[in-house]
Design an enzyme around this catalytic site. Structure first.
Site, PDB file in Angstrom:
ATOM      1  N   HIS A 216       0.834  -1.201   0.000  1.00  9.17           N
ATOM      2  CA  HIS A 216       0.000   0.000   0.000  1.00  9.17           C
ATOM      3  C   HIS A 216       0.863   1.243   0.000  1.00  9.17           C
ATOM      4  O   HIS A 216       1.899   1.299   0.653  1.00  9.17           O
ATOM      5  CB  HIS A 216      -0.932   0.012   1.215  1.00  9.17           C
ATOM      6  CG  HIS A 216      -2.113   0.905   1.009  1.00  9.17           C
ATOM      7  ND1 HIS A 216      -2.044   2.267   1.169  1.00  9.17           N
ATOM      8  CD2 HIS A 216      -3.374   0.638   0.610  1.00  9.17           C
ATOM      9  CE1 HIS A 216      -3.230   2.800   0.906  1.00  9.17           C
ATOM     10  NE2 HIS A 216      -4.057   1.816   0.557  1.00  9.17           N
ATOM     11  N   HIS A 217       0.403   2.245  -0.739  1.00  9.86           N
ATOM     12  CA  HIS A 217       1.126   3.499  -0.862  1.00  9.86           C
ATOM     13  C   HIS A 217       1.300   4.177   0.498  1.00  9.86           C
ATOM     14  O   HIS A 217       2.236   4.956   0.701  1.00  9.86           O
ATOM     15  CB  HIS A 217       0.354   4.421  -1.813  1.00  9.86           C
ATOM     16  CG  HIS A 217       1.237   5.183  -2.746  1.00  9.86           C
ATOM     17  ND1 HIS A 217       2.356   5.848  -2.322  1.00  9.86           N
ATOM     18  CD2 HIS A 217       1.173   5.360  -4.088  1.00  9.86           C
ATOM     19  CE1 HIS A 217       2.922   6.425  -3.367  1.00  9.86           C
ATOM     20  NE2 HIS A 217       2.245   6.136  -4.444  1.00  9.86           N
ATOM     21  N   ALA A 218       0.417   3.855   1.440  1.00  8.02           N
ATOM     22  CA  ALA A 218       0.542   4.453   2.776  1.00  8.02           C
ATOM     23  C   ALA A 218       1.723   3.849   3.536  1.00  8.02           C
ATOM     24  O   ALA A 218       2.194   4.417   4.523  1.00  8.02           O
ATOM     25  CB  ALA A 218      -0.743   4.241   3.572  1.00  8.02           C
TER      26      ALA A 218
ATOM     27  N   PRO B 105       6.361   9.261  -5.395  1.00 10.39           N
ATOM     28  CA  PRO B 105       5.138   8.496  -5.552  1.00 10.39           C
ATOM     29  C   PRO B 105       4.209   9.255  -6.494  1.00 10.39           C
ATOM     30  O   PRO B 105       4.413  10.446  -6.733  1.00 10.39           O
ATOM     31  CB  PRO B 105       4.563   8.490  -4.148  1.00 10.39           C
ATOM     32  CG  PRO B 105       5.062   9.770  -3.565  1.00 10.39           C
ATOM     33  CD  PRO B 105       6.421   9.985  -4.149  1.00 10.39           C
TER      34      PRO B 105
END
Lengths: 468, 468
Positions: free
Chosen positions: B135-137, B179
């Site tokens: 996940h990008h988080a 990102p």
């Protein structure tokens, strides 16, 4: 374009990230003896030739001015709906169940008609599998299984000519049969119906409700209500991950036990579930002192329940507080007999209203998340009548048809089973995070049969021979 | 337990049913020549031995009093994070890409640490694939690819001893690299930072912004701003379904073209994308008269950009309005030269602020859905520097590492590529419903190289020979 019904709409509204509301069936199929090595590939290619779908398989969701409509999609895309998968080696049932656990956790894309069909090859024994997934807003679980079975036939050769489900099905209007959370939503419809028809037509329903309340107050152990369900590890909010477990059990053995106790196969199956759940809860040091309460469908016909269509939801406890298996079965049978007597006093329309009112407030609260922290039922157990003869799909013999149902917040386990000729196919779906090692329930179910056979002094071999 | 940063939190908040915000990489790997037939199974078994994960791979989301925290999970469950898959026959790249398209569309379960690793066997040529999703988080795309490459080594044998990514990685504090939607969120951080530091430190940033505005007004075609992006079919709300397309192109051929035009490989790659997108839009009868605008990372070093770490986001048009391939490349080079000159006047901290401010309002609006109907950029194209030598993972040679990025509402296509030794690996991810037959872009990219070679009178064979 037509607006969604209240129920269909509710299934979309109540769907959450951790709580997808689609249902599915997993069929295990034996290809013909002369099948070439690329049998599955050729079958997949044949399915991919499909260029259209009939209602409801072409119904796509559109939203206009805040209202949901079904429109008939004219841009059918078979690649979106039909998927060919393969199991990794060694290709055991274990790998298949792990795959279904993952695939069942994924949401359907609302930009397309809400269903998907997977053909799975790679079982080490040469069998293949079909996993068919459809949103509860499109068709309910039992209707879905029926429609899948309608695309199978008793003759291997002739079954090749039957079109796939999405080309064959036509929805029959009218009443829906027992989807999982429908009783909750049905309550809303029922209240509207009763309001329209006036209070008079509702009298037998109210009468039945009050009788149950009186029996409960009098301490009848066979009378179970939602308030008595103990808190248990099954009643927690769920994650988005699933564990699916499936196995077939001998129907002859279940029938032999039922005959001994003057019970139905359904009573035995429920007692088996009670036994397996008790053992699982003891493993996890989490057995409540009060018995688990299950929401179950009950046939209102007096026979074995495999051909009954008039089915209502009822509550039973599962005797998980009782150590002795025979005693447990008798207790469960008592609950189910009470339920049947109660429900038999109502006609189908009244039944529909009765169960709606019984479940509506609590289940609706659960689904919308407003009743978190309150246990309504511990588990849902559905018993679906299946085919009474061998069936073939695209030339392959059906070896098992396992329902893959829905779990929701606070009800982290669903057991659905199909009685076929010779076998009872169990499909257990649970929240993976809430229920560690849930697949052990399969072994415990088998052991519960052995226990009951021991109690009545019959061996498995004897039971099967007698049946034959 | 620690609260999430503003950016990590935003990635969770902005995630939607149709817009999952995880990133991934697909590695195609060649097992050793002496690999046994059950090589993939053994490798999977070895991975399944893993009993723990290091930060951030053990970070689980918890919510307390409405605030999101990361807690370090101590109940590592490898079966949740590592999955063994197999391709159906005939096991071509086509089957692999179809599988990744589906798997990438599924959300990660927030009840577990937000990543999953898939080992895929069944490619007809005996190769295997690794698909790693995070996940990008938890970690941004480029950092994710770097960490994956860090678990590979230049020696086949020695690579067997390197632990899998989740056991090896340690997050290095500080700045994140490019990102996809970070510039938008960075803007928010930047504004807070500038407010803290006072206006003085921001002067070069404001200066640069006004200079661009002046150049634009003066009609400089190399100066591109977000307002000029035309509406296109790429700029629609997306569905939850994806199409992933991936292919490697000869780096020597790209370099030969770049050398001829005095351009960078990155310029050539962008012109290739412009060419392929132009052709695709013409196919679909949807070519806007104004050129498509791409958000691209740009290295602020003067060389080929493969070793640069100081990378900023910039805007370029892709020359899709120009029919001649050589002319298109020169136009794109002009934009990129303008961007580099502009960005070189800023130090890294100022760059960070600059791009944040440039993108913040529009991209933030996009992500939150408040700017629907307004086109900001048509497509995102990221060029990530990759390894300059052969790498091995668990004894297998890396044959390709294809990024699988994110698409969001109104930007239905993302092209990310990795330059390695010998090859440039393109990964294209798009909304399946918005972009029919998107995989054709792969052929058009190949053709764009041929076109440019024809324009400069070089053949592919000559380009490759010259390089060697």
């Amino acid at each position: 374009m037509k607006p969604l019904s209240l129920i269909d709409n509710a299934f979309l509204l109540l769907e959450q990230r951790q709580q997808p509301l689609h249902v599915a069936a997993l069929c295990v199929l034996q290809p013909p003896p002369d099948a070439p090595p690329d049998f599955a590939y050729r079958l997949a290619e044949r399915m991919r030739q499909s260029t259209g779908a009939v209602p409801p398989f072409n119904h796509r969701l559109v939203r206009r001015a805040g209202i949901n409509f079904w429109e008939e999609a004219d841009d059918f895309d078979i690649a979106q709906h039909f998927v060919h998968l393969a199991l990794p080696k060694p290709g055991r049932m274990r790998e298949l169940l792990a795959m279904i656990s993952r695939v069942h956790a994924a949401h359907l894309d609302r930009a397309y008609p809400l269903w998907r069909c997977y053909l799975i090859e790679g079982l080490a024994d040469g069998r293949i599998a079909l996993y068919f997934k459809i949103h509860h807003a499109l068709v309910d679980g039992v209707a879905g299984i029926r429609l899948l079975m309608k695309t199978m036939g008793p003759d291997a050769e002739a079954s090749l000519a039957i079109p796939p489900p999405w080309e064959a099905y036509t929805r029959r209007g009218g009443k829906r049969s027992l989807p999982l959370p429908s009783p909750a939503l049905r309550g809303v419809e029922t209240l509207r119906g009763l309001a329209r028809q006036g209070v008079a037509s509702a009298a037998p329903v109210w009468h039945r409700l009050s009788q149950s309340r009186r029996d409960k107050r009098a301490g009848d152990p066979a009378c179970v209500d939602a308030a008595q369900a103990p808190r248990s590890i099954f009643n927690q909010n769920i994650s988005g991950s699933r564990r699916f477990a499936a196995q077939s059990y001998s129907r002859a053995r279940v029938k032999a036990i039922a005959a001994h106790f003057g019970a139905t196969s359904n009573d035995v199956v429920l007692a088996m579930c009670g036994s397996a759940l008790r053992r699982y809860l003891i493993d996890n040091n989490a057995l409540p002192s009060d018995p688990l309460v299950a929401a179950v469908p009950v046939s209102t016909r007096s026979d074995d329940g495999t051909s009954g269509n008039e089915v209502a939801f009822a509550l039973t406890h599962l005797g998980t507080h009782i150590a002795d298996p025979a005693e447990r079965l008798c207790a469960v049978k008592g609950c189910m007999d009470y339920n049947k007597a109660a429900l038999r006093s109502l006609n189908p329309a009244q039944l529909y209203a009765y169960e709606g009112l019984l479940f509506a407030p609590s289940l609706f609260g659960l689904l919308t998340g407003q009743r978190r922290g309150r246990t309504v039922v511990n588990v849902v157990i559905s018993h679906v009548p299946g085919p009474s003869e061998d069936l073939y799909w695209q030339g392959c013999r059906l070896d098992g048809i396992y329902p893959v149902s829905v779990v929701i917040h606070q009800i982290a386990l669903n057991i659905t089973l199909i009685s076929r000729n010779g076998e009872i196919d169990f499909g257990l779906i649970g929240c993976r995070r809430t229920l560690p090692h849930m697949q052990r329930l399969l072994d415990y179910l088998e052991e519960s049969i052995v226990e009951l056979e021991k109690a009545i002094g019959v061996t498995a071999a004897e039971a099967v021979t007698e049946e034959a």
